[in-house]
Design a protein around this motif. Structure first.
Motif, PDB file in Angstrom:
ATOM      1  N   GLU A 166       0.853  -1.188   0.000  1.00 39.03           N
ATOM      2  CA  GLU A 166       0.000   0.000   0.000  1.00 39.03           C
ATOM      3  C   GLU A 166       0.885   1.233   0.000  1.00 39.03           C
ATOM      4  O   GLU A 166       2.102   1.150   0.186  1.00 39.03           O
ATOM      5  N   GLY A 167       0.248   2.367  -0.234  1.00 39.78           N
ATOM      6  CA  GLY A 167       0.979   3.626  -0.185  1.00 39.78           C
ATOM      7  C   GLY A 167       1.795   3.879  -1.434  1.00 39.78           C
ATOM      8  O   GLY A 167       1.683   3.172  -2.441  1.00 39.78           O
ATOM      9  N   PRO A 168       2.644   4.909  -1.388  1.00 39.01           N
ATOM     10  CA  PRO A 168       3.440   5.276  -2.561  1.00 39.01           C
ATOM     11  C   PRO A 168       4.477   4.205  -2.879  1.00 39.01           C
ATOM     12  O   PRO A 168       4.870   3.419  -2.019  1.00 39.01           O
ATOM     13  N   ILE A 169       4.899   4.184  -4.140  1.00 35.23           N
ATOM     14  CA  ILE A 169       5.925   3.241  -4.570  1.00 35.23           C
ATOM     15  C   ILE A 169       7.224   4.007  -4.818  1.00 35.23           C
ATOM     16  O   ILE A 169       7.225   5.234  -4.964  1.00 35.23           O
ATOM     17  N   SER A 170       8.314   3.285  -4.879  1.00 32.78           N
ATOM     18  CA  SER A 170       9.610   3.917  -5.076  1.00 32.78           C
ATOM     19  C   SER A 170       9.733   4.468  -6.498  1.00 32.78           C
ATOM     20  O   SER A 170       9.039   4.029  -7.418  1.00 32.78           O
ATOM     21  N   ASP A 171      10.624   5.418  -6.669  1.00 35.33           N
ATOM     22  CA  ASP A 171      10.892   5.955  -8.002  1.00 35.33           C
ATOM     23  C   ASP A 171      11.394   4.861  -8.931  1.00 35.33           C
ATOM     24  O   ASP A 171      11.084   4.861 -10.132  1.00 35.33           O
ATOM     25  N   GLU A 172      12.166   3.933  -8.376  1.00 37.76           N
ATOM     26  CA  GLU A 172      12.723   2.849  -9.197  1.00 37.76           C
ATOM     27  C   GLU A 172      11.619   1.952  -9.743  1.00 37.76           C
ATOM     28  O   GLU A 172      11.610   1.601 -10.934  1.00 37.76           O
ATOM     29  N   LEU A 173      10.680   1.573  -8.894  1.00 34.01           N
ATOM     30  CA  LEU A 173       9.578   0.728  -9.355  1.00 34.01           C
ATOM     31  C   LEU A 173       8.731   1.472 -10.378  1.00 34.01           C
ATOM     32  O   LEU A 173       8.326   0.908 -11.398  1.00 34.01           O
ATOM     33  N   ALA A 174       8.469   2.734 -10.130  1.00 31.57           N
ATOM     34  CA  ALA A 174       7.679   3.523 -11.075  1.00 31.57           C
ATOM     35  C   ALA A 174       8.369   3.608 -12.430  1.00 31.57           C
ATOM     36  O   ALA A 174       7.722   3.488 -13.479  1.00 31.57           O
ATOM     37  N   GLU A 175       9.679   3.784 -12.435  1.00 29.44           N
ATOM     38  CA  GLU A 175      10.405   3.884 -13.707  1.00 29.44           C
ATOM     39  C   GLU A 175      10.370   2.557 -14.458  1.00 29.44           C
ATOM     40  O   GLU A 175      10.214   2.532 -15.691  1.00 29.44           O
ATOM     41  N   ILE A 176      10.489   1.454 -13.741  1.00 29.21           N
ATOM     42  CA  ILE A 176      10.431   0.138 -14.391  1.00 29.21           C
ATOM     43  C   ILE A 176       9.061  -0.090 -15.017  1.00 29.21           C
ATOM     44  O   ILE A 176       8.940  -0.537 -16.167  1.00 29.21           O
ATOM     45  N   LEU A 177       8.004   0.234 -14.279  1.00 32.85           N
ATOM     46  CA  LEU A 177       6.657   0.067 -14.821  1.00 32.85           C
ATOM     47  C   LEU A 177       6.447   0.948 -16.042  1.00 32.85           C
ATOM     48  O   LEU A 177       5.821   0.532 -17.028  1.00 32.85           O
ATOM     49  N   GLN A 178       6.979   2.159 -16.027  1.00 34.30           N
ATOM     50  CA  GLN A 178       6.834   3.045 -17.178  1.00 34.30           C
ATOM     51  C   GLN A 178       7.613   2.506 -18.380  1.00 34.30           C
ATOM     52  O   GLN A 178       7.146   2.599 -19.526  1.00 34.30           O
ATOM     53  N   LEU A 179       8.778   1.940 -18.132  1.00 28.81           N
ATOM     54  CA  LEU A 179       9.562   1.345 -19.230  1.00 28.81           C
ATOM     55  C   LEU A 179       8.785   0.211 -19.894  1.00 28.81           C
ATOM     56  O   LEU A 179       8.767   0.100 -21.128  1.00 28.81           O
ATOM     57  N   ILE A 180       8.151  -0.630 -19.091  1.00 28.21           N
ATOM     58  CA  ILE A 180       7.358  -1.721 -19.674  1.00 28.21           C
ATOM     59  C   ILE A 180       6.179  -1.153 -20.460  1.00 28.21           C
ATOM     60  O   ILE A 180       5.888  -1.589 -21.574  1.00 28.21           O
ATOM     61  N   ALA A 181       5.503  -0.167 -19.888  1.00 29.07           N
ATOM     62  CA  ALA A 181       4.359   0.440 -20.569  1.00 29.07           C
ATOM     63  C   ALA A 181       4.759   1.072 -21.894  1.00 29.07           C
ATOM     64  O   ALA A 181       3.982   1.059 -22.856  1.00 29.07           O
ATOM     65  N   ASP A 182       5.976   1.616 -21.947  1.00 29.30           N
ATOM     66  CA  ASP A 182       6.451   2.267 -23.171  1.00 29.30           C
ATOM     67  C   ASP A 182       6.864   1.272 -24.246  1.00 29.30           C
ATOM     68  O   ASP A 182       7.150   1.674 -25.384  1.00 29.30           O
ATOM     69  N   HIS A 183       6.919   0.000 -23.908  1.00 33.35           N
ATOM     70  CA  HIS A 183       7.282  -1.048 -24.864  1.00 33.35           C
ATOM     71  C   HIS A 183       6.169  -2.097 -24.862  1.00 33.35           C
ATOM     72  O   HIS A 183       6.270  -3.128 -24.204  1.00 33.35           O
ATOM     73  N   PRO A 184       5.080  -1.851 -25.577  1.00 29.20           N
ATOM     74  CA  PRO A 184       3.887  -2.700 -25.478  1.00 29.20           C
ATOM     75  C   PRO A 184       4.076  -4.140 -25.944  1.00 29.20           C
ATOM     76  O   PRO A 184       3.221  -4.981 -25.683  1.00 29.20           O
ATOM     77  N   HIS A 185       5.181  -4.430 -26.641  1.00 28.21           N
ATOM     78  CA  HIS A 185       5.439  -5.821 -27.024  1.00 28.21           C
ATOM     79  C   HIS A 185       6.044  -6.613 -25.863  1.00 28.21           C
ATOM     80  O   HIS A 185       6.180  -7.844 -25.951  1.00 28.21           O
ATOM     81  N   VAL A 186       6.401  -5.926 -24.780  1.00 25.76           N
ATOM     82  CA  VAL A 186       7.021  -6.552 -23.611  1.00 25.76           C
ATOM     83  C   VAL A 186       5.944  -6.846 -22.573  1.00 25.76           C
ATOM     84  O   VAL A 186       5.073  -6.007 -22.326  1.00 25.76           O
ATOM     85  N   HIS A 187       5.988  -8.036 -21.975  1.00 28.59           N
ATOM     86  CA  HIS A 187       5.002  -8.325 -20.939  1.00 28.59           C
ATOM     87  C   HIS A 187       5.643  -8.339 -19.561  1.00 28.59           C
ATOM     88  O   HIS A 187       6.833  -8.619 -19.399  1.00 28.59           O
ATOM     89  N   LEU A 188       4.833  -8.016 -18.575  1.00 29.54           N
ATOM     90  CA  LEU A 188       5.253  -8.041 -17.179  1.00 29.54           C
ATOM     91  C   LEU A 188       4.913  -9.406 -16.600  1.00 29.54           C
ATOM     92  O   LEU A 188       3.794  -9.898 -16.759  1.00 29.54           O
TER      93      LEU A 188
END
Length: 346
Positions: A169-191
Motif C-alpha cells: 500500500e501507499g506510494p511506490i519507489s521511483d525505481e519501481l515507477a520507472e520500471i513500470l513506465q519502461l514496460i508500458a512504453d514497450h507494449p510488445h514486452v510483458h510483465l
C-alpha cells in the motif's frame, strides 16, 4: 474476384476407448513453451541440455517458439539471440529477471535489457531472490524444515535486505515507477509478477494496469498461492495466469543452489513451505484451470534442469496428461499455442 480465405484444418481427435499414441506429438506442432530454463547454469546446479540442443529438439518436434529464462544472472535475451542465429526455423525469446545480482528493482538493468541482444520480451519481478522466496527457502535440520533466515544471520542480514519486494500500500519507489513506465512504453514486452507473495502480486497487477501495461502474466509459483477466487478476479482484469508442469511433476526436497552459490544455502523446502497444498498433482491443478477458465491460461514446462525431463518431453507429458483428463485438442492449443502467440505477438 478474391480467393476465399483458407479454413483452419480441424485438429485430430480421439475417443476414450481409442486413444492415440501419436496425438500428443501431433498437437505439439506449432506450440510455444513459455517457460524454459535454458542456461547457462551454476556449475553446482547444471542443466539438462545446452540452449542450442533445447531449440533443436523443439524445432524437430515442430514447435513454433520457446521463451528462455535465466534466474541466476537474470538476462536471457542474449542467449536467445545466439540461438536464433544458430537454429533458424524456430523463434526463441528471452527477457530479464530482476535479481539481487543486478540490484533488485534496477531501472538501468531493465532499460539495458530492452536493447540487449534480441531485446527483452518480458520483465520478471524476481525468482529465488524475492523477499517472499528468500524468506521461505531453507533446509532440513534434524529432519525438520528450517528457513535460512533463521539458520544464518548473514543470510537474513545480507540477502533479505536486498531482495525484491513490492509495497502492499501507499506510494511506490521511483525505481519501481520507472520500471513500470519502461514496460508500458514497450507494449510488445510483458510483465511477469515473478515469485512474489500473493498479496504483492495483486498490488503489482493493479499498479501495472494504472501505468497502462497491457500484457501481464502471474507467474506459476505465485499463482498457486492465490485462491481460486483471487485468480478469477485477476483474470477479469485481463491478466494471464501461468501454469507449469513443474507445479505437479518435479523433484521436491533435493538440495539445489538455484540462485545462491553457497552450498549451505542450497534450498530444499521452498516448494513445500511456501505452498504446502499447491503441489498435490495434476488432477486438482487441471480442475482449477477449468473452473477459472482455459482462456485465461498460458502453460509451459519450467523444465531444463538436469534432474528433470527435457523441455520437449515435458511438453509432451503436459499435452498427454491433459488429453487423459479429456481436455479437447482445441482447449489444449488455447493454452500452449493461441494464448502464447498473442502474448508474444507471433
Amino acid at each position: 474476384m478474391t480467393d476465399a480465405p483458407e479454413t483452419a484444418k480441424p485438429l485430430p481427435r480421439e475417443t476414450f476407448y481409442n486413444r492415440s499414441m501419436s496425438l500428443p506429438d501431433e498437437l505439439m506442432i506449432g506450440t510455444t513453451d513459455i517457460h524454459v530454463h535454458s542456461g547457462p547454469w551454476l556449475k553446482s546446479c547444471p542443466g539438462r541440455l545446452t540452449p542450442f540442443e533445447i531449440a533443436e529438439q523443439a524445432k524437430a518436434a515442430g514447435m513454433k517458439a520457446l521463451v528462455f529464462y535465466d534466474h541466476t544472472l537474470g538476462v536471457s535475451n542474449g542467449t536467445s539471440q545466439l540461438v536464433n542465429w544458430q537454429v533458424p526455423g524456430i523463434d526463441i525469446f528471452g527477457g530479464i529477471i530482476l535479481t539481487s545480482n543486478f540490484g533488485g528493482l534496477n531501472p538501468r538493468a531493465v532499460k539495458t535489457a530492452l536493447y540487449y541482444g534480441a531485446g527483452a520480451r518480458f520483465v520478471h519481478f524476481g525468482a529465488h531472490c524475492t523477499h517472499y522466496m528468500a524468506s521461505h527457502e531453507g533446509s532440513f535440520v534434524d529432519g525438520k524444515p528450517v528457513y535460512f533466515k533463521d539458520q544464518y544471520p548473514k543470510f537474513a542480514k545480507d540477502e533479505l535486505s536486498r531482495a525484491v519486494r513490492i509495497p502492499l500500500e501507499g506510494p511506490i519507489s521511483d525505481e519501481l515507477a520507472e520500471i513500470l513506465q519502461l514496460i508500458a512504453d514497450h507494449p510488445h514486452v510483458h510483465l511477469n509478477t515473478g515469485h512474489i507473495s500473493a498479496e504483492e502480486a495483486i498490488r503489482l497487477v493493479d499498479l501495472a494496469i494504472e501505468f497502462g501495461i497491457r500484457k501481464i502474466v502471474v507467474a506459476h509459483p505465485c499463482r498457486v498461492r492465490l485462491s481460486t477466487q483471487q485468480q478469477k478476479d485477476l483474470a477479469k482484469k485481463g491478466v494471464l495466469l501461468e501454469g507449469c508442469v513443474s507445479d505437479w511433476m518435479f523433484h521436491r526436497g533435493l538440495p539445489r543452489t538455484n540462485y545462491y552459490v553457497e552450498r549451505e544455502w542450497a534450498d530444499q523446502i521452498a516448494g513445500i513451505a511456501s505452498s504446502p497444498d499447491a503441489f498435490s498433482g495434476i488432477v486438482p491443478w487441471a480442475r482449477q484451470i477449468r473452473e477459472i477458465g482455459i482462456e485465461h491460461f498460458v502453460v509451459g514446462t519450467d523444465y531444463g534442469i538436469r534432474s528433470g525431463p527435457t523441455p520437449v518431453e515435458g511438453m509432451r507429458v503436459l499435452i498427454s496428461s491433459l488429453l487423459d483428463l479429456e481436455f479437447t485438442p482445441e482447449e489444449i492449443h488455447t493454452m500452449v499455442k493461441t494464448n502464447p502467440e498473442n502474448l508474444l505477438d507471433l
